[in-house]
Write an enzyme that holds these catalytic residues in place. Structure first.
Site, PDB file in Angstrom:
ATOM      1  N   HIS A   2       9.734  15.290 -11.230  1.00  0.00           N
ATOM      2  CA  HIS A   2      10.088  16.205 -12.079  1.00  0.00           C
ATOM      3  C   HIS A   2      11.146  16.187 -13.036  1.00  0.00           C
ATOM      4  CE1 HIS A   2      10.816  20.575 -13.223  1.00  0.00           C
ATOM      5  NE2 HIS A   2       9.866  20.419 -13.934  1.00  0.00           N
ATOM      6  N   HIS A   3      11.027  15.986 -14.400  1.00  0.00           N
ATOM      7  CA  HIS A   3      12.045  15.710 -15.182  1.00  0.00           C
ATOM      8  C   HIS A   3      12.208  16.800 -16.111  1.00  0.00           C
ATOM      9  CE1 HIS A   3      11.800  10.930 -15.272  1.00  0.00           C
ATOM     10  NE2 HIS A   3      11.949  11.536 -14.019  1.00  0.00           N
ATOM     11  N   GLU A   4      12.819  18.117 -15.566  1.00  0.00           N
ATOM     12  CA  GLU A   4      13.162  19.207 -16.408  1.00  0.00           C
ATOM     13  C   GLU A   4      14.510  18.765 -17.201  1.00  0.00           C
ATOM     14  OE1 GLU A   4      12.079  22.562 -17.278  1.00  0.00           O
ATOM     15  OE2 GLU A   4      13.542  21.925 -18.754  1.00  0.00           O
TER      16      GLU A   4
ATOM     17  N   HIS B 155       5.115  19.707 -19.542  1.00  0.00           N
ATOM     18  CA  HIS B 155       5.284  21.121 -19.766  1.00  0.00           C
ATOM     19  C   HIS B 155       6.308  21.576 -21.018  1.00  0.00           C
ATOM     20  CE1 HIS B 155       3.770  23.422 -16.093  1.00  0.00           C
ATOM     21  NE2 HIS B 155       3.208  22.149 -16.251  1.00  0.00           N
ATOM     22  N   GLU B 156       5.985  22.719 -21.646  1.00  0.00           N
ATOM     23  CA  GLU B 156       6.710  23.119 -23.185  1.00  0.00           C
ATOM     24  C   GLU B 156       6.561  21.849 -23.928  1.00  0.00           C
ATOM     25  OE1 GLU B 156       8.891  23.347 -20.078  1.00  0.00           O
ATOM     26  OE2 GLU B 156       8.015  25.049 -19.655  1.00  0.00           O
TER      27      GLU B 156
ATOM     28  N   GLU C 233       1.057  21.734 -20.496  1.00  0.00           N
ATOM     29  CA  GLU C 233       0.942  23.177 -20.315  1.00  0.00           C
ATOM     30  C   GLU C 233       0.793  23.631 -21.739  1.00  0.00           C
ATOM     31  OE1 GLU C 233       3.926  26.484 -18.124  1.00  0.00           O
ATOM     32  OE2 GLU C 233       4.691  25.009 -19.384  1.00  0.00           O
TER      33      GLU C 233
ATOM     34  N   GLU D 111       2.466  31.065 -13.611  1.00  0.00           N
ATOM     35  CA  GLU D 111       3.540  31.396 -13.345  1.00  0.00           C
ATOM     36  C   GLU D 111       3.943  32.834 -14.136  1.00  0.00           C
ATOM     37  OE1 GLU D 111       5.640  27.984 -15.295  1.00  0.00           O
ATOM     38  OE2 GLU D 111       6.004  28.825 -17.064  1.00  0.00           O
TER      39      GLU D 111
HETATM   40  C1  NOJ Z   1       8.862  25.984 -16.863  1.00  0.00           C
HETATM   41  C2  NOJ Z   1       7.486  25.421 -16.318  1.00  0.00           C
HETATM   42  O1  NOJ Z   1       6.555  25.646 -16.920  1.00  0.00           O
HETATM   43  C3  NOJ Z   1       7.468  25.561 -14.815  1.00  0.00           C
HETATM   44  O2  NOJ Z   1       6.324  24.775 -14.208  1.00  0.00           O
HETATM   45  C4  NOJ Z   1       8.765  24.925 -14.309  1.00  0.00           C
HETATM   46  O3  NOJ Z   1       8.804  25.224 -12.916  1.00  0.00           O
HETATM   47  C5  NOJ Z   1       9.985  25.519 -14.893  1.00  0.00           C
HETATM   48  N1  NOJ Z   1      10.057  25.397 -16.208  1.00  0.00           N
HETATM   49  C6  NOJ Z   1      11.199  25.074 -14.247  1.00  0.00           C
HETATM   50  O4  NOJ Z   1      11.473  23.625 -14.866  1.00  0.00           O
END
Ligand code: NOJ
Length: 655
Positions: A367-369, A437-438, A456, A462
Site C-alpha cells: 500500500h502506498h498511501e 484509490h482516489e 476506486e 467503506e
Molecule cells: C481511502 C481508501 O479508499 C481506503 O481504502 C484506504 O483504507 C484509506 N484511504 C487509507 O489509505
C-alpha cells in the site's frame, strides 16, 4: 488469433445527411455522423440513429493562449475514410477478446494558416472523436483555456451523474436528473431518452485534463468543461499533440450499453510485452478493522499491520483460496503522513511476510498511501517500486486522500493525470500491478497498461463503516454498475458479512448478506477484494464458499436483466473453466428475478449452487439469512429467484 483488417477507402461513405458537409456511418449503417462548417468557419458535428436525431449540430473547437484560438475560420481541406475491423485478445477482462469494428473519418482542417485535424470513429454502438494539433511552424507549445466541444442533445433526457464540484474523488451518490439540471458533472454521464441508452465519457486520457460537462438550465446542450490547474489554465499542450477521445455510447438496451467496448477500442494496444505477472485474483486485507476503528494504521498498541497479524491473514487466505493480502499501515509514518515507501514499521518484517506468503501461494499486496503529497511520492517512485521488485511484491494499492494534490492541484487536472500515468508506467517497469484509490476517472487505459488492474473513484463499501448518515443506500449498488462502472473496473470492496459497527452508531451496510455475495460478481474488478475481517468470514463458511469459488477473470459476460437504480442480473463465464457464475441484486424493492439460462452450452446439464436471500430476509430488519441449495439446470431452464429488499443472489454453475 488476432485478425486484423484495415481497409482504406478513398471515397466518402454516403448517408442521408443531417447536415451538409462530410458524413460517416457505423458499419451497420444505423448511426450516422455529419460535420460541416458555417459561413464563419465554425465547425459543428451532428449525430442521428435510424434517422432520429441523437445530437443536433454541436460545436467543436478550443480557446487557447500562446496560439490563435481554434474557434472559427476553419476550412475542411480533406476527408480520409478507413474501415477498421480487428479482434484483439484481452490480458484480463469481462471477455477474452474484443472486436473493434468501426468506420473512421479523418478531417484535415486549415485554420489561420495552420493544419489541424479531427478524427471521428463511428461504431454500431457509439462514437468517438478527438482533436489533433500537429506541431508545425507557427504551432509549437500552447495552452488550452477552454474546450468548446458541445453535445447538443435534442431534449433534456433523463440522466444519471455526480457533480464535479464538492464531491471528492468521485465518491458521490448518482443523481437522476433531466440533462439541463446537472450543473457541472463528471463523466460518465448515463442518459436515457428517445428509446436509447447513452453514456457520455472519454477514452485515453493522456497528458490532458479530465472532461466534465456543464449544462445550462433550460438547455439540453452540454459543453465540455475541463478540470483546471490551480492557476486557471486547462491544458498545456507540449509533446502529446492530441486530445483524449470524446465518447458517446448509443444503444437500444441497457445490456448493450453495459457491453459496449468503444472506450477500450479507442485506447492504444497493450504496451507491455511480457504480461505473465499481470494476474487477476481475489484478495482480502488488514483493512476493514481500520474503518471500524478497531485497529490503527499507525504503529502502537492497536497497530494492524504487524508481521503476526499478516501471517494470520495469509494462513486464512491460503486456506480459503485468496491470492493476496493487503496490508495498509505497514510503512512509516501514518501519524505524520510523511510517508516512506521503503521503510516498514518495526513490527512489520517485509521479508518475513513475503517469504511466508510465497511459501503458501499468497501475495503481499502493498500500500502506498501518499496523503496526496505527490512531490514526496515522486521523489521516491523508483526506490518504492524497486523495493517491490526486490521483495517480489507485484501488487500495490495507491491512495491520494487529500482533496488537493500537493495542496494545490485537483486529482482530475492535467497535473493529476500526468502524475498517475507516471506512477503506472513506473510500476509497469518494475513488474507491479496498481489498484489506484482516489484516482482520475478511468478512461480505458487498462488496455494499454493492463497493470492498471482496478481503481476506486466510487463511493465504495467503506462509506458503510463510517458514514453516520446511513452509508450507501439500497439503490446505490444497483446504480453504479450503469454509471461509474461504464468507465472501468471498480475497487468497491464488497462482501462484508457482519453489519454491526457499535463504535459509530448510525452506520450500517444497507444490503442483505446474499446481496453482498452478488456484488462480488456484479461490481466488476479483476483484482476483487472481500473486505471484511477474517473472523466474520470464519463465522459464515456457507456463504463464504461462493466467494472462494468465484473467479475474477472472464471469457464472456451477459446481462439478462437490468434497470438503472432498480435491479441487475449478470452472468459471467470463467476464463479458465466451463463454469458460469450468475448474480442478481435489487435496490429498494423486493422482486423476483426471472431469467433464462440460454447462455449455457446446449445439450449439457449443469449443477447450480444457489446462494439466495433466506426466509424473511430484509436489509433493514433481518439481513443475514442465506439459503444455499443445489439443483440441476440446462440451457432451457428459466430460473425464478426471490430477492429481498436490497437483496440478491449468487450462483455457481458447473457442467
Ligand atoms: C481511502 C481508501 O479508499 C481506503 O481504502 C484506504 O483504507 C484509506 N484511504 C487509507 O489509505
Amino acid at each position: 488469433m488476432k485478425q486484423l483488417t484495415v481497409t482504406l477507402l478513398s471515397i466518402a461513405f454516403s448517408v442521408a445527411p443531417l447536415m451538409a458537409g462530410y458524413h460517416v456511418a457505423s458499419p451497420d449503417g444505423r448511426l450516422c455522423l455529419s460535420v460541416d462548417t458555417d459561413a464563419a468557419g465554425v465547425l459543428r458535428y451532428s449525430v442521428e440513429r435510424d434517422g432520429v436525431t441523437v445530437l443536433n449540430p454541436s460545436r467543436l473547437g478550443m480557446l487557447t493562449s500562446g496560439a490563435e484560438p481554434f474557434a472559427d475560420g476553419f476550412t475542411i481541406k480533406n476527408a480520409t475514410y478507413k474501415d477498421i475491423d480487428e479482434t484483439w485478445p484481452t490480458v484480463w477482462g469481462e471477455e477474452d477478446s474484443i472486436r473493434n469494428n468501426c468506420r473512421e473519418m479523418r478531417l484535415d482542417l486549415v485554420q489561420g494558416g495552420r493544419d489541424l485535424a479531427v478524427v471521428f470513429r463511428v461504431f454500431n454502438d457509439g462514437l468517438g472523436f478527438r482533436y489533433e494539433f500537429p506541431r508545425q511552424p507557427g504551432l509549437g507549445d500552447f495552452t488550452i483555456t477552454d474546450e468548446l466541444t458541445e453535445f447538443a442533445f435534442p431534449e433534456s433526457h433523463t440522466s444519471w451523474s455526480i457533480p464535479a464540484e464538492k464531491v471528492n474523488y468521485y465518491e458521490g451518490i448518482y443523481r437522476q436528473l433531466p440533462l439541463d439540471s446537472i450543473g457541472t458533472a463528471s463523466t460518465p454521464v448515463t442518459i436515457a431518452g428517445d428509446g436509447l441508452y447513452m453514456a457520455l465519457h472519454e477514452a485515453n486520457l493522456t497528458d490532458y485534463a479530465a472532461m466534465n460537462v456543464t449544462a445550462t438550465p433550460g438547455s439540453p446542450v452540454l459543453k465540455a468543461s475541463l478540470t483546471p490547474w490551480s492557476t486557471g489554465e486547462l491544458v498545456f499542450v507540449t509533446d502529446v499533440r492530441h486530445s483524449p477521445w470524446r465518447t458517446l455510447i448509443v444503444t437500444e438496451s441497457l445490456p448493450d450499453l453495459m457491453l459496449s467496448r468503444i472506450m477500450l477500442n479507442l485506447n492504444e494496444p497493450c504496451a507491455i510485452e511480457d504480461t505473465s505477472w499481470i494476474l487477476p485474483q481475489r484478495y482480502i486485507g488488514i483493512w476493514w478493522c481500520y474503518h471500524l476503528r478497531k485497529l490503527t494504521w499507525g504503529n502502537g498498541e492497536r497497530h494492524g499491520a504487524t508481521t503476526a497479524n499478516m501471517k494470520r491473514y495469509i494462513d486464512f487466505a491460503a486456506r480459503h483460496g485468496f491470492g493476496g493480502v493487503l496490508a495498509e499501515g505497514w510503512n512509516k509514518d501514518w501519524w505524520t503522513y510523511d510517508f516512506s515507501f521503503t521503510e516498514p514499521y518495526d513490527d512489520f518484517d517485509t521479508d518475513s511476510v513475503c517469504t511466508y506468503g510465497r511459501e503458501r501461494g499468497v501475495q503481499f499486496i502493498s500500500h502506498h498511501e501518499t496523503g496526496s503529497k505527490v512531490a514526496n511520492y515522486e521523489a521516491q517512485l523508483d526506490s518504492a517500486f524497486a523495493y517491490c521488485r526486490d521483495k517480489g511484491i507485484h501488487y500495490v494499492k495507491t491512495g491520494y486522500t487529500h482533496k488537493l494534490l500537493d495542496g494545490a492541484e485537483r486529482h482530475s487536472s492535467q497535473f493529476g493525470v500526468r502524475h498517475m500515468r507516471k506512477v503506472l508506467e513506473t510500476a509497469a517497469r518494475y513488474g507491479v500491478n496498481i489498484d489506484n484509490h482516489e484516482p482520475v476517472m478511468p478512461t480505458g487505459l487498462q488496455r494499454t497498461w493492463p497493470n492498471l488492474m482496478t481503481q476506486e473513484g466510487v463511493r465504495g463499501q467503506e462509506w458503510d463503516a463510517w458514514n453516520v448518515a446511513g452509508g450507501n443506500q439500497p439503490s446505490h449498488t444497483v446504480t453504479v454498475p450503469f454509471t461509474r462502472g461504464l468507465a472501468g473496473p471498480m475497487d468497491f470492496t464488497p462482501v462484508t458479512f457482519n453489519f454491526d459497527n457499535p463504535v459509530l452508531p448510525g452506520t450500517r451496510v444497507c444490503t442483505t448478506l446474499a446481496k453482498q455475495l452478488a456484488l462480488f460478481l456484479i461490481l466488476y474488478s479483476p483484482l476483487q477484494m472481500a473486505s471484511d475481517m477474517i473472523e466474520n468470514y470464519e463465522a459464515n463458511p456457507g456463504p463464504l464458499a461462493f466467494v472462494e469459488s468465484c473467479p475474477t477473470d472472464w471469457a464472456r459476460t451477459v446481462y439478462p436483466e437490468a434497470e438503472i437504480g432498480k435491479f441487475i442480473t449478470v452472468a459471467r463465464k470463467d476464463r479458465h473453466s466451463d463454469d458460469w457464475f450468475v448474480a442478481g441484486a435489487t435496490g429498494d424493492d423486493a422482486r423476483t428475478a426471472r431469467f433464462s439460462l440460454d447462455f449455457l452450452d446446449p445439450d449439457c446439464t449443469y449443477t447450480a449452487i444457489i446462494y439466495r436471500d433466506g426466509e424473511g430476509a430484509d436489509w433493514e430488519t433481518n439481513p443475514y439469512p442465506v439459503t444455499i441449495e443445489r439443483r440441476k439446470v440446462d440451457a432451457s431452464t428459466v430460473l425464478e429467484i426471490p430477492e429481498a429488499r436490497s437483496g440478491g443472489f449468487a450462483i455457481r454453475l458447473m457442467k
